[in-house]
Design a protein around this motif. Structure first.
Motif, PDB file in Angstrom:
ATOM      1  N   SER B  48      25.765  56.708  35.420  1.00 16.70           N
ATOM      2  CA  SER B  48      24.866  55.649  35.155  1.00 16.70           C
ATOM      3  C   SER B  48      23.713  55.922  34.289  1.00 16.70           C
ATOM      4  O   SER B  48      23.510  56.906  33.953  1.00 16.70           O
ATOM      5  CB  SER B  48      24.216  55.162  36.761  1.00 16.70           C
ATOM      6  N   LYS B  49      23.069  54.459  33.675  1.00 23.39           N
ATOM      7  CA  LYS B  49      22.058  54.939  32.889  1.00 23.39           C
ATOM      8  C   LYS B  49      20.685  55.317  33.539  1.00 23.39           C
ATOM      9  O   LYS B  49      19.840  55.917  32.758  1.00 23.39           O
ATOM     10  CB  LYS B  49      21.672  53.553  32.237  1.00 23.39           C
ATOM     11  N   ASN B  50      20.680  55.217  34.591  1.00 23.51           N
ATOM     12  CA  ASN B  50      19.493  55.398  35.586  1.00 23.51           C
ATOM     13  C   ASN B  50      19.223  56.765  35.756  1.00 23.51           C
ATOM     14  O   ASN B  50      20.296  57.599  36.388  1.00 23.51           O
ATOM     15  CB  ASN B  50      19.587  54.875  36.786  1.00 23.51           C
ATOM     16  N   TRP B  53      19.282  58.351  39.453  1.00 24.43           N
ATOM     17  CA  TRP B  53      20.494  58.319  40.097  1.00 24.43           C
ATOM     18  C   TRP B  53      21.297  59.764  39.425  1.00 24.43           C
ATOM     19  O   TRP B  53      21.816  60.350  40.459  1.00 24.43           O
ATOM     20  CB  TRP B  53      21.211  57.165  39.754  1.00 24.43           C
ATOM     21  N   ARG B  54      21.282  59.686  38.228  1.00 24.44           N
ATOM     22  CA  ARG B  54      21.965  60.772  37.490  1.00 24.44           C
ATOM     23  C   ARG B  54      21.668  62.210  38.155  1.00 24.44           C
ATOM     24  O   ARG B  54      22.197  63.020  38.355  1.00 24.44           O
ATOM     25  CB  ARG B  54      21.995  60.678  36.079  1.00 24.44           C
TER      26      ARG B  54
END
Lengths: 256, 219
Positions: B48-50, B53-54
């Motif tokens: 994900s781009k977040n 989260w990453r």
């Protein structure tokens, strides 16, 4: 009363980082028009098509399909991309056929066509299968309905992809260099399908390198050059009397 | 060497060994199912781009994959109760094995997702599916089929790892083998039979999974 144009593009701008690919494109299409976009690589043809399908975001300008502005809205004077569900609905106004077919490899030809009908159009399975068979038969592949993409030739895959897109009953079909990845002997079977649909009155916007085909099928041809529309007009006029030196050169260097 | 093989003690308790084998299989199945869900979510988080989260996904995978599973088992069973989380030994072990398999499956799924050509997602979107719809109906099904062989290997590893549950007295195959060994002093017999049972079980599972793989393979 003048009827609304089916596709209306106004001042379309698109950049990838600092590279401006579309520098203000305007285009109007009426229902049943078949417009071909020609031009050299990097001229912005494909990008423009992808903007109409909302697969690319664009930074300026408006696209209207059947009078409805797609993809963006003004909120308190600020331009905003619409929420995903809206985008999906707008995207379904058009049907897209890709250069690389992009069939769903885990589904049979029939199920490639029915997936959208069932999940997006909320059709019952039987009804969807009936619609899918109708279109598979239109592209001459009814007997291949239970084959998986990996079991079909490139030309057959592309015809399934056309059936998949058109079965969704879009207002406008978009073709993105759909024969570029095909072996030469498979090109015609795909082009013939498109011609057949055009004779039905389907509205189509076609990016192509097949000049002969563009000449035969189009009501209008657009020559894209460096992110702008360089020239446009009926195919005979454009191909026989190019006004700009750029187009004359392009035509001369193209094979018919 | 004056050791006479005598399998009587082992045969007398063979039903225990079988029940142990079944329990191990059950533990592995539950763990791989829940672990797959965790792995799928963590794989999407990793891609994900977040950043948050990453970060969470990377931390999870790094921490779990760099800790020996026996340590994880002991940590969950002995240390967590000190922190107020009290689980039965079977639940504790399933929890550990799930978290453990989730970390490995994250990597499997992440690789599978990266390998999917981007055109497939676009084709899904182009027929009007939402972003989630394209993932749900196109990307994930294709990815799962592609990673099925890796998934099978993971499952067999997990099944063998269930033997470690003996360390916290979960009554699976290894636990009973040791019990028979201790009670009867039939050392060679009990461990030979247990080993063979693992071999046969793994062989049969592998054959079954290969059938499934072939059935689901994309032609």
């Amino acid at each position: 009363m003048m009827s609304e144009p089916l596709l209306f593009i106004e001042n379309l701008h698109k950049s990838f980082g600092k590279l401006e690919v579309l520098k203000g494109v305007d285009l109007t299409m009426n229902a049943s028009d078949v417009v071909s976009i020609i031009g050299s690589s990097g001229s912005g043809k494909t990008t423009m098509l992808r903007c109409v399908n909302l697969l690319e975001e664009f930074h300026e300008g408006r696209i209207l399909i059947d009078g409805e502005e797609i993809g963006y809205t003004l909120k308190n004077g600020k331009r905003q991309r619409l929420p995903k569900a809206q985008i999906a609905r707008h995207r379904a106004l058009t049907g897209m056929v890709f250069q690389t077919f992009n069939l769903f490899p885990h589904l049979t030809a029939l199920k490639n066509v029915t997936l959208g009908l069932i999940k997006v159009r909320k059709m019952k399975k039987d009804e969807a299968a009936e619609v899918a068979r109708h279109w598979l038969s239109r592209v001459g592949l009814l007997d291949r309905q239970d084959h998986y993409p990996g079991q079909l030739s490139g030309g057959q895959q592309q015809r399934v992809a056309i059936a998949r897109a058109i079965a969704m009953n879009p207002k406008l079909m978009l073709f993105d260099e759909v024969t570029s990845a095909l072996d030469p002997e498979l090109v015609n079977e795909v082009l013939n399908v498109i011609k057949d649909l055009a004779s039905d009155g389907m509205t189509m916007l076609i990016v192509t390198h097949e000049m002969r085909f563009a000449f035969d099928v189009s009501t209008k041809v657009i020559f894209m050059n460096e992110g702008r529309i360089g020239e446009q007009g009926p195919p005979a006029e454009l191909f026989n009397n190019p006004k700009s030196k750029r187009l004359a050169e392009f035509i001369q260097n193209s094979t018919f | 060497m004056d050791y006479r093989l005598n399998f009587d003690a082992v045969w007398r308790s063979f039903d225990l060994l079988l029940s142990g084998l079944a329990l191990g299989l059950g533990l592995a199945i539950v763990s791989i199912f829940i672990g797959s869900l965790i792995g799928l979510i963590a794989a999407f988080a990793m891609l994900s781009k977040n950043k948050l989260w990453r970060g969470i996904a990377v931390a999870y995978v790094t921490a779990i994959r760099n800790t020996p599973i026996l340590v994880l088992i002991f940590f969950t069973f002995f240390a967590l109760p000190q922190l107020g989380v009290r689980l039965g030994k079977i639940e504790s072990f399933v929890f550990t094995l799930t978290i453990y398999s989730g970390a490995y499956l994250t990597e499997v799924f992440r690789g599978g997702l990266i390998a999917i050509p981007p055109g497939l997602r676009e084709a899904g979107l182009a027929v009007g599916l939402t972003e989630w719809g394209a993932q749900r109906w196109v990307i994930i099904p294709v990815m799962i089929r592609n990673v099925l062989p890796a998934l099978s290997n993971n499952f067999i590893s997990l099944f063998k790892d269930t033997s470690l549950a003996a360390a916290i007295a979960v009554p699976e195959l290894t636990f009973y083998a040791r019990q028979i060994n201790v009670n009867s002093f039939r050392v060679i017999e009990s461990w030979t039979v247990a080993s063979l049972m693992y071999v046969f079980a793994c062989y049969i599972i592998a054959a079954g999974l290969r059938l499934v793989e072939r059935k689901l393979a994309i032609p």
